[in-house]
Write an enzyme that holds these catalytic residues in place. Structure first.
Site, PDB file in Angstrom:
ATOM      1  N   GLU A  60     -50.407  16.350  16.137  1.00  0.00           N
ATOM      2  CA  GLU A  60     -49.172  15.824  15.561  1.00  0.00           C
ATOM      3  C   GLU A  60     -49.334  14.325  15.302  1.00  0.00           C
ATOM      4  O   GLU A  60     -50.347  13.723  15.639  1.00  0.00           O
ATOM      5  CB  GLU A  60     -47.987  16.049  16.519  1.00  0.00           C
ATOM      6  CG  GLU A  60     -46.993  17.116  16.080  1.00  0.00           C
ATOM      7  CD  GLU A  60     -46.101  16.662  14.932  1.00  0.00           C
ATOM      8  OE1 GLU A  60     -46.380  15.604  14.328  1.00  0.00           O
ATOM      9  OE2 GLU A  60     -45.135  17.377  14.622  1.00  0.00           O
ATOM     10  N   ASP A 104     -36.788   7.004  29.559  1.00  0.00           N
ATOM     11  CA  ASP A 104     -36.408   8.371  29.912  1.00  0.00           C
ATOM     12  C   ASP A 104     -35.494   8.442  31.125  1.00  0.00           C
ATOM     13  O   ASP A 104     -34.735   9.398  31.275  1.00  0.00           O
ATOM     14  CB  ASP A 104     -37.651   9.246  30.136  1.00  0.00           C
ATOM     15  CG  ASP A 104     -38.636   8.652  31.131  1.00  0.00           C
ATOM     16  OD1 ASP A 104     -38.317   7.617  31.738  1.00  0.00           O
ATOM     17  OD2 ASP A 104     -39.723   9.232  31.283  1.00  0.00           O
ATOM     18  N   TYR A 126     -32.194  11.927  26.002  1.00  0.00           N
ATOM     19  CA  TYR A 126     -32.816  12.325  24.749  1.00  0.00           C
ATOM     20  C   TYR A 126     -34.145  13.039  24.982  1.00  0.00           C
ATOM     21  O   TYR A 126     -34.843  12.798  25.956  1.00  0.00           O
ATOM     22  CB  TYR A 126     -33.080  11.109  23.860  1.00  0.00           C
ATOM     23  CG  TYR A 126     -31.890  10.247  23.577  1.00  0.00           C
ATOM     24  CD1 TYR A 126     -30.765  10.764  22.938  1.00  0.00           C
ATOM     25  CD2 TYR A 126     -31.884   8.901  23.940  1.00  0.00           C
ATOM     26  CE1 TYR A 126     -29.665   9.959  22.676  1.00  0.00           C
ATOM     27  CE2 TYR A 126     -30.795   8.087  23.678  1.00  0.00           C
ATOM     28  CZ  TYR A 126     -29.682   8.622  23.051  1.00  0.00           C
ATOM     29  OH  TYR A 126     -28.602   7.820  22.800  1.00  0.00           O
ATOM     30  N   ASN A 186     -36.019  17.506  14.207  1.00  0.00           N
ATOM     31  CA  ASN A 186     -37.470  17.367  14.315  1.00  0.00           C
ATOM     32  C   ASN A 186     -37.997  16.256  13.406  1.00  0.00           C
ATOM     33  O   ASN A 186     -38.027  15.105  13.763  1.00  0.00           O
ATOM     34  CB  ASN A 186     -38.124  18.720  14.000  1.00  0.00           C
ATOM     35  CG  ASN A 186     -39.584  18.791  14.360  1.00  0.00           C
ATOM     36  OD1 ASN A 186     -40.304  17.810  14.277  1.00  0.00           O
ATOM     37  ND2 ASN A 186     -40.045  19.965  14.755  1.00  0.00           N
ATOM     38  N   ASP A 204     -41.014  21.225  10.259  1.00  0.00           N
ATOM     39  CA  ASP A 204     -41.497  20.296  11.289  1.00  0.00           C
ATOM     40  C   ASP A 204     -41.486  18.876  10.717  1.00  0.00           C
ATOM     41  O   ASP A 204     -40.551  18.489  10.036  1.00  0.00           O
ATOM     42  CB  ASP A 204     -42.889  20.741  11.745  1.00  0.00           C
ATOM     43  CG  ASP A 204     -43.269  20.265  13.136  1.00  0.00           C
ATOM     44  OD1 ASP A 204     -43.003  19.093  13.454  1.00  0.00           O
ATOM     45  OD2 ASP A 204     -43.846  21.047  13.901  1.00  0.00           O
ATOM     46  N   SER A 205     -42.537  18.109  10.957  1.00  0.00           N
ATOM     47  CA  SER A 205     -42.578  16.711  10.530  1.00  0.00           C
ATOM     48  C   SER A 205     -42.688  16.592   9.009  1.00  0.00           C
ATOM     49  O   SER A 205     -43.110  17.531   8.325  1.00  0.00           O
ATOM     50  CB  SER A 205     -43.759  16.001  11.189  1.00  0.00           C
ATOM     51  OG  SER A 205     -43.633  16.024  12.590  1.00  0.00           O
TER      52      SER A 205
END
Length: 324
Positions: free
Chosen positions: A47, A129, A134, A184, A235-236
């Site tokens: 990715e 985080d 999120y 996404n 997706d991306s």
């Protein structure tokens, strides 16, 4: 009475003989990508393709956290560092050269964004985080140095995801759209007036027209110009200099291309997709200054490797924030 042998019978033939048949988009201009570089003989969830100012390609492996650096001329592959956060999902590059890495964490509430040098040094939490819920999958910078990010949470009947904007000082987070199912991919038009978002588990493409402040949606500006079909979903994505949008279709081994109004105008197929190979196409990205597109995919389900493929797109890639 007609015997069973004489009854009309369905057969696997033509389009239905594919592991991932293309029906509704079968009349689009269609090309098949060429292999460009094998990243690993092991199936890795590749990715986050992104190029720096020197033309070096960065990408990552979600499940093992490897950050890769590829020299496009020599095809040399390096692994400068491993993400210290779980399940990194995207790399974007700041104008100052730092890598901004989105990570999914536990896929529920421990995602975030950290920045680091290309060697993994000088780590800075951008979205932390421990203080947020999120699950951050992707982001895109605007020309001011702020950015939009996607929240990957939820599922088809429990839409917890959304899209948010972070100011250039990284201190203020503003919701843009919410209540969507696994937000996404995300891309910003060349004039920064249109935000594109893919909603994976609902198989939808969002087109969001923004006011000049970059966070207010224009009247009637949030639309869904396209509904995808099949498993798993969009997706991306990235744009070219003509504002065409390139969307990787995860689980389908292809990339769909849309014009600036959201109409499909072409598609790119990964070789051997009909046989069920290399279906995990996740991210398209242009080599800077060219119309050459790189696409990553992997063959985890079929015990195959991880590959980058290439084609020429409709236009040159957009000169995004890190090059401005």
């Amino acid at each position: 009475m007609m015997s069973q042998q004489d009854l009309p019978t369905l057969f696997y033939s033509g389009k239905s003989n594919s592991a991932v048949p293309i029906i509704s988009e079968s009349e689009l201009q269609t090309i098949t990508a060429e292999p460009w570089l094998e990243i690993s003989k092991k199936g890795l969830q590749l990715e986050g393709l992104n190029f720096d100012r020197q033309g070096q390609l960065f990408l990552l492996d979600v499940f093992e956290g490897n950050i890769f650096k590829v020299n496009p001329e020599t095809k040399e592959i390096k692994r400068p560092f491993v993400s210290h956060k779980a399940n990194p999902a995207a790399i974007k590059i700041h104008k100052d050269g730092r890598l901004f890495i989105c990570y999914l964490g536990d896929f529920k509430s421990t995602g975030g964004i950290f920045a680091a040098t290309e060697n993994g040094d000088n780590i800075q939490d951008i979205i932390e985080d421990l203080s947020t819920e999120y699950c951050i999958d992707d982001m895109v910078f605007d020309s001011k140095g702020g950015f939009y990010f996607t929240d990957f949470r939820g599922y088809s009947t429990n839409p917890l995801g959304g899209v948010y904007y972070v100011t250039p000082d990284f201190k203020t987070v503003t919701p843009i759209i919410q209540n969507i199912s696994v937000a996404n991919g995300i891309a910003l038009s060349t004039d920064e007036k249109v935000l594109w978002v893919t909603e994976t588990t609902a198989n939808r493409l969002h087109r969001i027209a923004l006011e000049d402040d970059g966070v207010t949606i224009q009247p009637f500006g949030a639309t869904i110009p396209y509904y995808f079909t099949g498993h798993e979903g969009p997706d991306s994505c990235c744009i070219d200099s003509d504002d065409n949008l390139y969307v990787a279709m995860y689980g389908q081994g292809r990339v769909l291309v849309f014009n600036k109004r959201g109409y499909p105008i072409g598609q790119i197929l990964i070789p051997s997709r009909d046989e069920g190979h290399m279906l995990r196409s996740t991210h398209p990205q242009f080599i800077p200054g060219t119309n050459q597109l790189i696409i990553c995919s992997n063959d985890i389900e079929m015990d195959g490797g991880s590959m980058l493929y290439t084609v020429n797109g409709f236009a040159k890639g957009h000169k995004s924030y890190q090059f401005q």
